[in-house]
Motif scaffolding. Structure first.
Motif, PDB file in Angstrom:
ATOM      1  N   TYR A   1       0.833  -1.206   0.000  1.00 25.17           N
ATOM      2  CA  TYR A   1       0.000   0.000   0.000  1.00 25.17           C
ATOM      3  C   TYR A   1       0.862   1.249   0.000  1.00 25.17           C
ATOM      4  O   TYR A   1       0.375   2.338  -0.207  1.00 25.17           O
ATOM      5  N   GLY A   2       2.135   1.070   0.315  1.00 25.48           N
ATOM      6  CA  GLY A   2       3.004   2.231   0.360  1.00 25.48           C
ATOM      7  C   GLY A   2       2.990   2.937   1.694  1.00 25.48           C
ATOM      8  O   GLY A   2       3.521   4.034   1.810  1.00 25.48           O
ATOM      9  N   VAL A   3       2.362   2.361   2.724  1.00 22.39           N
ATOM     10  CA  VAL A   3       2.325   3.054   4.010  1.00 22.39           C
ATOM     11  C   VAL A   3       3.538   2.703   4.853  1.00 22.39           C
ATOM     12  O   VAL A   3       4.318   3.570   5.229  1.00 22.39           O
ATOM     13  N   ARG A   4       3.720   1.428   5.143  1.00 20.07           N
ATOM     14  CA  ARG A   4       4.891   1.043   5.941  1.00 20.07           C
ATOM     15  C   ARG A   4       6.030   0.608   5.025  1.00 20.07           C
ATOM     16  O   ARG A   4       7.051   1.246   4.944  1.00 20.07           O
TER      17      ARG A   4
ATOM     18  N   ALA B   1       5.781   0.934  -1.763  1.00 19.54           N
ATOM     19  CA  ALA B   1       5.662   0.231  -3.032  1.00 19.54           C
ATOM     20  C   ALA B   1       6.701   0.797  -3.989  1.00 19.54           C
ATOM     21  O   ALA B   1       6.776   1.992  -4.175  1.00 19.54           O
ATOM     22  N   LYS B   2       7.505  -0.080  -4.579  1.00 16.53           N
ATOM     23  CA  LYS B   2       8.590   0.379  -5.438  1.00 16.53           C
ATOM     24  C   LYS B   2       8.587  -0.344  -6.771  1.00 16.53           C
ATOM     25  O   LYS B   2       8.177  -1.487  -6.872  1.00 16.53           O
TER      26      LYS B   2
ATOM     27  N   PRO C   1      18.240   1.584  -9.123  1.00 20.33           N
ATOM     28  CA  PRO C   1      17.397   2.649  -8.581  1.00 20.33           C
ATOM     29  C   PRO C   1      15.922   2.275  -8.696  1.00 20.33           C
ATOM     30  O   PRO C   1      15.526   1.563  -9.607  1.00 20.33           O
ATOM     31  N   SER C   2      15.140   2.763  -7.760  1.00 19.42           N
ATOM     32  CA  SER C   2      13.715   2.471  -7.819  1.00 19.42           C
ATOM     33  C   SER C   2      12.928   3.741  -7.561  1.00 19.42           C
ATOM     34  O   SER C   2      13.442   4.704  -7.005  1.00 19.42           O
ATOM     35  N   LYS C   3      11.691   3.727  -7.990  1.00 19.54           N
ATOM     36  CA  LYS C   3      10.821   4.891  -7.779  1.00 19.54           C
ATOM     37  C   LYS C   3       9.510   4.408  -7.182  1.00 19.54           C
ATOM     38  O   LYS C   3       9.175   3.233  -7.280  1.00 19.54           O
ATOM     39  N   PRO C   4       8.737   5.295  -6.559  1.00 19.34           N
ATOM     40  CA  PRO C   4       7.473   4.871  -5.956  1.00 19.34           C
ATOM     41  C   PRO C   4       6.522   4.339  -7.016  1.00 19.34           C
ATOM     42  O   PRO C   4       6.574   4.750  -8.171  1.00 19.34           O
ATOM     43  N   TYR C   5       5.673   3.436  -6.582  1.00 21.95           N
ATOM     44  CA  TYR C   5       4.738   2.796  -7.488  1.00 21.95           C
ATOM     45  C   TYR C   5       3.340   3.195  -7.023  1.00 21.95           C
ATOM     46  O   TYR C   5       2.887   2.753  -5.983  1.00 21.95           O
ATOM     47  N   GLU C   6       2.682   4.053  -7.763  1.00 25.73           N
ATOM     48  CA  GLU C   6       1.352   4.535  -7.369  1.00 25.73           C
ATOM     49  C   GLU C   6       0.358   3.377  -7.408  1.00 25.73           C
ATOM     50  O   GLU C   6       0.322   2.591  -8.348  1.00 25.73           O
ATOM     51  N   LEU C   7      -0.450   3.302  -6.354  1.00 24.52           N
ATOM     52  CA  LEU C   7      -1.370   2.181  -6.198  1.00 24.52           C
ATOM     53  C   LEU C   7      -2.371   2.054  -7.348  1.00 24.52           C
ATOM     54  O   LEU C   7      -2.750   0.957  -7.734  1.00 24.52           O
TER      55      LEU C   7
END
Lengths: 478, 116
Positions: free
Chosen positions: A297-300, A303-304, A339-345
């Motif tokens: 979920y990208g909270v804890r 998401a990458k 490298p990684s970037k955030p993954y929008e849900l």
């Protein structure tokens, strides 16, 4: 068809009926739900044979026990009157070793009343020996109370006996699936992470498939449950540390295999691979029976996906490998992490459904959790992909945490071909018309789920204002 | 089942070649029905070549039209029981090396290989 009453868990209310229906589908029998209020602790069902009840006991994680229904009433006079008319029900068990149990939903009966209730059944003239420890036959009196919070002892005592409904029947057995929750309790696991999924949920998702894949495996919580029912499993995750565990070096068994071995499922864990789903190495699609996952979920745990975050100073990807002064390449050094970037849900869920359409066999199923802000959720938020059909019962299943909840989404592949591998491109068109309930979930979680109008709405208007002068300028130039 | 997915690597990217391997045999539950269903998904040539490169010669050159249980068991052994514990998988097309550690292949790409 004979009727049965089920005592069911008071947790995960909206999961109970879908669970029963899926068991019925799995073992191919007909099941009718007769209870009108399906959110109570007792559910009355109708199935053809006792044998099917055994299947429910085998698989029903949210089922506590099942009994054959003899009579149901709103008071004891009525109950006894009904039973006296059906005395033949007791015929076969007249000489059996038996006991009568009083159970209550949302209440604990007083000892004195317990005895009275049991003794009131003396008219049945059951001649068998009474054995409270190992009876051959167990009759159940089940009182169903409303859920209320009572703060004084007196109030609790006064309420005793004032039930909504009472059921009488013969116990068929206790759920054999429910104890597995304790067996797979996270606290007793050989290996787990900070965002491991609770076992009860994991067991609920498990189906009948032979080969199951979890693209966001993490520490593997869901796979243990799935493997419990006999499927072979594979998993992948962008972050190998999650399933490898802390210990490093040769001859170390990765954490996920250690935990699997502790449960005795290691023979069913085929492979775990580290890769990013959006840059995956699958050679072909159409070979998985099911995909079961709890996406990040990208909270804890954030998401990458592979790529460069726009907030980085150097936000474009290099075309040539990076070479150090000593001539070695960065990506050839041990411990290199790309490298990684955030993954929008929003992107993630649509990608997941598209990927499933590619990887699943026709008729295969995708089961995943979608965290959403309850106030903002509308059913159109569930991504629609050609060739995938959503399977749901009424409003669907929701694990409610108040302001947010995770919704269990089940989809079936209706397409018969595999189609091309999805491109995992930009899905910004999804958020144009209306922001789904899970858009920027992590940000809204941290903001305490403030309504959207205040925060993002004002941002949008300021953007619009910025654009407006530009358009005016353009018109002026013309 | 895995192919090389480096950007612009489209030729000879399957099968990946093994190198410097340490093998372990882990027993796996036998499920021949599952294998039968899996057969059409396999690239037989690639599987046989890979199995031979790992020293297992039990599989015949051509995919049998009808399977005996014995043949299926050999396939079961190759597909599900032989694990590469340590080693590398190398793409024949672009030469990318995917390391395998503790039985877990690392298929992550390096920065310059990520497709845009």
């Amino acid at each position: 068809m004979p009727l049965y009453f089920l005592r069911v868990s008071l947790e995960h209310l909206s999961f109970r009926i879908p669970e029963l229906l899926s068991i019925a589908k799995l073992f191919e029998f007909e099941l009718k739900i007769l209870s009108t209020d399906i959110y109570r602790g007792v559910i009355v069902i109708e199935v053809d044979k006792d044998e099917y009840v055994e299947r429910i006991l085998d698989r029903g994680v949210l089922v506590i026990s099942v009994s054959k229904l003899y009579a149901e009433a709103t008071n004891y006079e009525d109950l006894h009157a009904q039973l006296k008319e059906k005395r033949e029900l007791f015929e076969p068990d007249l000489d059996a070793c038996f006991k009568i149990t009083l159970e209550c939903v949302n209440n604990r009966p007083l000892d004195k009343r317990y005895r009275q209730v049991v003794e009131d059944f003396s008219w049945t003239e059951l001649r068998g020996k009474i054995d409270l420890k190992n009876p051959d036959i167990e009759f159940v009196v089940l009182e169903d109370y409303d859920h209320v919070t009572l703060h004084t002892r007196q109030a609790r005592l006064d309420r005793d006996g004032k039930f909504q409904k009472v059921y009488f029947g013969k116990r068929m057995g206790f759920s054999r699936a429910r104890p597995v929750i304790n067996v797979q309790d996270i606290k007793q696991r050989a290996f787990y992470g900070n965002t491991s999924m609770e076992a009860e949920m994991g067991l609920l998702l498990a189906g009948q498939a032979l080969l199951i894949y979890d693209p966001f495996v993490g520490t593997g919580s869901l796979l243990y449950a799935v493997a419990h029912w006999g499927a072979s499993v594979i998993g992948s995750d962008i972050d190998a540390r999650q399933f490898r565990g802390k210990q490093k070096g040769k001859d170390v068994t990765p954490g996920i295999f250690r935990a699997a071995a502790a449960y005795g499922y290691d023979q069913r864990f085929l492979d775990v691979v580290a890769f990013d789903v959006t840059h995956g190495p699958w050679r072909r699609g159409g070979f998985l029976d099911a995909i079961v996952t709890d996406p990040p979920y990208g909270v804890r745990a954030g998401a990458k996906r592979l790529g460069k975050s726009t907030t980085r100073k150097r936000n474009t990807l290099r075309d040539e490998p990076y070479q150090f002064d000593d001539g070695t390449f960065a990506h050839e050094r041990p411990g290199y992490l790309p490298p990684s970037k955030p993954y929008e849900l929003v992107d993630l869920t649509l990608d997941l459904v598209q990927l499933s359409r590619y990887l699943l066999v026709p008729g295969g199923r995708l089961v995943f959790f979608l965290p959403t802000v309850n106030d903002d959720f509308e059913h159109v938020d569930v991504p629609v992909v050609e060739g995938m059909r959503e399977v749901k019962h009424e409003d669907g299943s929701l694990q409610d945490f108040g302001k947010w909840g995770r919704r269990l989404i089940t989809m079936e592949k209706t397409a018969t071909d595999d189609g091309p591998m999805p491109t995992f491109g930009d899905h910004s068109e999804l958020t144009e018309e209306r922001l789904p309930g899970h858009h920027q979930f992590n940000k809204r979680y941290l903001e305490g789920f403030k309504p959207r109008e205040g925060g993002e709405g004002s941002e949008e208007t300021s953007e619009a204002e910025e654009q407006a002068p530009a358009e005016e300028m353009a018109q002026l130039k013309v | 089942m895995l192919a090389c997915h480096v950007r612009n690597c489209t030729k000879d990217n399957f099968p990946l070649a093994f190198a410097d391997v340490e093998l372990v045999v882990k027993p796996a539950e036998e499920n021949l029905d599952f294998l039968r269903r899996f057969l059409p998904k396999l690239d037989w040539r690639a599987l046989v070549d890979t199995a031979r490169s790992l020293g297992d010669t039990a599989l015949p050159d051509d995919m049998p039209a009808t399977w005996t249980d014995e043949q299926l068991q050999a396939l079961h052994h190759v597909l599900l029981e032989i694990h590469v514990e340590e080693g590398k998988m190398i793409c024949r097309g672009c030469g990318h090396v995917y390391p395998i550690q503790n039985g877990i292949p690392n298929m992550l790409l390096a920065e310059h290989e990520i497709s845009r």
